[in-house]
Scaffold this active site. Structure first.
Site, mmCIF file in Angstrom:
data_model
loop_
_atom_site.group_PDB
_atom_site.id
_atom_site.type_symbol
_atom_site.label_atom_id
_atom_site.label_comp_id
_atom_site.label_asym_id
_atom_site.label_seq_id
_atom_site.Cartn_x
_atom_site.Cartn_y
_atom_site.Cartn_z
ATOM 1 N N PRO A 241 -11.342 -89.501 4.752
ATOM 2 C CA PRO A 241 -12.261 -90.160 3.820
ATOM 3 C C PRO A 241 -13.037 -89.119 3.013
ATOM 4 O O PRO A 241 -13.533 -88.133 3.567
ATOM 5 C CB PRO A 241 -13.183 -90.973 4.735
ATOM 6 C CG PRO A 241 -12.442 -91.117 6.024
ATOM 7 C CD PRO A 241 -11.605 -89.876 6.155
ATOM 8 N N MET A 242 -13.153 -89.336 1.713
ATOM 9 C CA MET A 242 -13.831 -88.385 0.848
ATOM 10 C C MET A 242 -15.293 -88.213 1.244
ATOM 11 O O MET A 242 -15.840 -87.106 1.185
ATOM 12 C CB MET A 242 -13.722 -88.843 -0.611
ATOM 13 C CG MET A 242 -14.263 -87.834 -1.622
ATOM 14 S SD MET A 242 -13.422 -86.216 -1.536
ATOM 15 C CE MET A 242 -11.789 -86.660 -2.127
ATOM 16 N N CYS A 243 -15.941 -89.301 1.675
ATOM 17 C CA CYS A 243 -17.352 -89.199 2.051
ATOM 18 C C CYS A 243 -17.537 -88.278 3.252
ATOM 19 O O CYS A 243 -18.546 -87.571 3.369
ATOM 20 C CB CYS A 243 -17.928 -90.581 2.357
ATOM 21 S SG CYS A 243 -17.051 -91.482 3.655
ATOM 22 N N THR A 244 -16.528 -88.249 4.149
ATOM 23 C CA THR A 244 -16.618 -87.392 5.333
ATOM 24 C C THR A 244 -16.458 -85.924 4.963
ATOM 25 O O THR A 244 -17.249 -85.073 5.380
ATOM 26 C CB THR A 244 -15.544 -87.794 6.364
ATOM 27 O OG1 THR A 244 -15.765 -89.137 6.776
ATOM 28 C CG2 THR A 244 -15.595 -86.878 7.574
ATOM 29 N N SER A 247 -19.666 -84.838 2.808
ATOM 30 C CA SER A 247 -21.035 -84.913 3.339
ATOM 31 C C SER A 247 -21.158 -84.531 4.804
ATOM 32 O O SER A 247 -22.097 -83.827 5.190
ATOM 33 C CB SER A 247 -21.585 -86.340 3.140
ATOM 34 O OG SER A 247 -21.504 -86.720 1.788
#
Length: 472
Positions: A241-244, A247
């Site tokens: 996941p890009m958010c993982t 961030s």
């Protein structure tokens, strides 16, 4: 039979130790006037299999005088599996082989790709592998090709009797499956569907391994399941996941993925628009350095050059002995195909070397073609009048038609037509691009060559396209 060049199609595996040691093999291939064998009698043990009088184990088309030595075989991939394939083919009597691979030799290859040495690092795998085997097995001719399979013309693939795949990429497997299926010559025999010309059907043997697991598979276009219809058998590709990765990275893989997918495009370290090349050491070194900095900032360990390269290239874990098992299975089947000395596997074998309950497990099953698989089924024959326009053809020839998969065309306004050369009719936002074709004769779009096709798609067909031929 393949374009009149002879039958296709190993009976046993060969010791890599003797191969590398150069053990004298005074005990070759069948000799002929044009290609005298340098070591007469080298294959006398194999002749006990190919010339035995018993018919109990024989496969279809067996002929005691048949020789597989001159059949043209293409090996795609010269890595861990490809090295084993080339060695086995040469030592089994095949002596007209081509090999294609786009990779160069890396230090990490040397632990299992036994045809390469440290002095070969940086050289094309196909070239080095061909040189090694030809030096070790006099009389075999291996032609290397350094490059992408997509760069070869149709004529290149049409020359081969058999293709063996030693690939680690689903994309490459799908491409070669599509290419070989597209080269089938379909003939109008007067019925509702075309019949394939067997001389233009090239069988493929697909080998694959991952850790302790592997498979051997025969793909015979129009007769077995195509590669596309069995993609569900492969595990999904790993994605983060890009958010993982942006961030909250928790794994070393997250750090590498962040640099490759985010930082690379932002900083363009090797020039604007220059993409990541997993085979370029400078690219991997830069990604490793930046990923180590990000890992240190988040208290993550384990990022080094080799790890980074594995993530960037999606390198599959390999065990040399599994490669040997899979390659032996592939060449066994090739040998049986070529000689008819035994029945051919039908048509998929799965090997599991770390089965939870049995320790080791192997299973063979038959994969049948799906009725709605456009890669396996014959084109439809659609009768039409020469004066029909594209619009007439859709309304009178396609609407109401039932495809081989049972789907029926119901709405003329949603039919799209394509050929190998052009878009004939598209719908939706791009409809204006082909609107002028609606009034042109459909005969103007008939494919120019026998190996070119014309397709239609509708919402009823989903993501697939139906192939058809015009009978004017």
């Amino acid at each position: 039979l393949h374009r009149g060049n002879g039958r296709l199609v190993c009976g046993f595996s060969v010791s890599t130790v003797h191969f590398l040691a150069g053990t004298n093999m005074t005990d070759s291939m069948v000799e002929d006037d044009l290609h005298p064998d340098p070591y007469p009698g080298r294959w006398k043990d194999m002749e006990h299999i190919t010339r035995r009088p018993s018919t109990r184990f024989l496969g279809e088309g067996w002929d005691p005088d048949n020789t597989h030595a001159e059949l043209k075989v293409l090996v795609i991939g010269a890595g861990g599996l490809g090295c084993e394939l080339l060695k086995n083919l040469a030592l089994t009597g095949f002596r007209n082989i081509d090999v294609i691979d786009l990779d160069t030799i890396d230090l990490s290859n040397l632990n299992r790709q036994f045809l390469f040495r440290q002095s070969d690092i940086g050289r094309p795998k196909a070239e080095v592998a061909a040189e090694f085997v030809m030096k070790r097995v006099p009389g075999v001719q291996i032609t290397p090709h350094f490059g992408k399979i997509e760069d070869k013309e149709d004529e290149f693939y049409l020359q081969f009797n058999l293709i063996i795949l030693g690939l680690d990429s689903l994309k490459a497997r799908s491409w070669i499956n599509d290419k070989i299926c597209s080269l089938i010559l379909w003939e109008d025999t007067g019925g509702n569907v075309c019949e394939p010309n067997d001389g233009y059907i090239t069988p493929m043997i697909d080998g694959g391994s991952e850790g302790f697991k592997g498979h051997v598979r025969i793909i015979n276009p129009t007769k077995t399941a195509s590669f596309h219809s069995t993609l569900w058998m492969f595990p999904p590709q790993v994605a983060f996941p890009m958010c993982t990765i942006e961030s909250t990275p928790r794994l070393p893989e997250h750090c590498v993925a962040y640099v490759k997918d985010v930082l690379w495009s932002r900083e363009s370290p090797f020039g604007e628009g220059k993409g990541v090349d997993g085979d370029n050491p400078e690219h991997i070194q830069w990604i490793t350095k930046m990923a180590q900095e990000r890992a240190a900032a988040h208290g993550i360990e384990g990022v080094d050059y080799r790890f980074t390269q594995g993530v960037v290239k999606n390198i599959i874990p390999a065990i040399a002995s599994t490669n040997a098992i899979v390659a032996a299975g592939c060449v066994n089947e090739a040998f049986k195909m070529a000689t008819g000395c035994s029945k051919i596997m039908n048509n998929y074998m799965m090997y599991n070397g770390n089965s939870i309950d049995k320790g080791v497990y192997a299973h063979q099953t038959e994969l049948l073609p799906e009725p709605d698989d456009p890669q396996a089924g014959p084109p439809l024959i659609i009768d039409c009048k020469p004066e029909w326009t594209v619009q007439d053809f859709i309304e009178k020839g396609l609407v109401g038609l039932t495809t081989s998969g049972g789907s029926q065309v119901t709405d003329a306004s949603k039919v799209q037509l394509f050929s190998d050369e052009a878009k004939i009719r598209v719908t939706g936002a791009l409809a204006a691009l082909t609107a002028s074709n609606d009034t042109k004769p459909i005969a103007d779009f008939e494919p120019a060559g026998p190996l070119q096709h014309i397709y239609f798609s509708t919402p009823e067909l989903g993501d697939t396209q139906a192939i058809f031929k015009l009978r004017l």
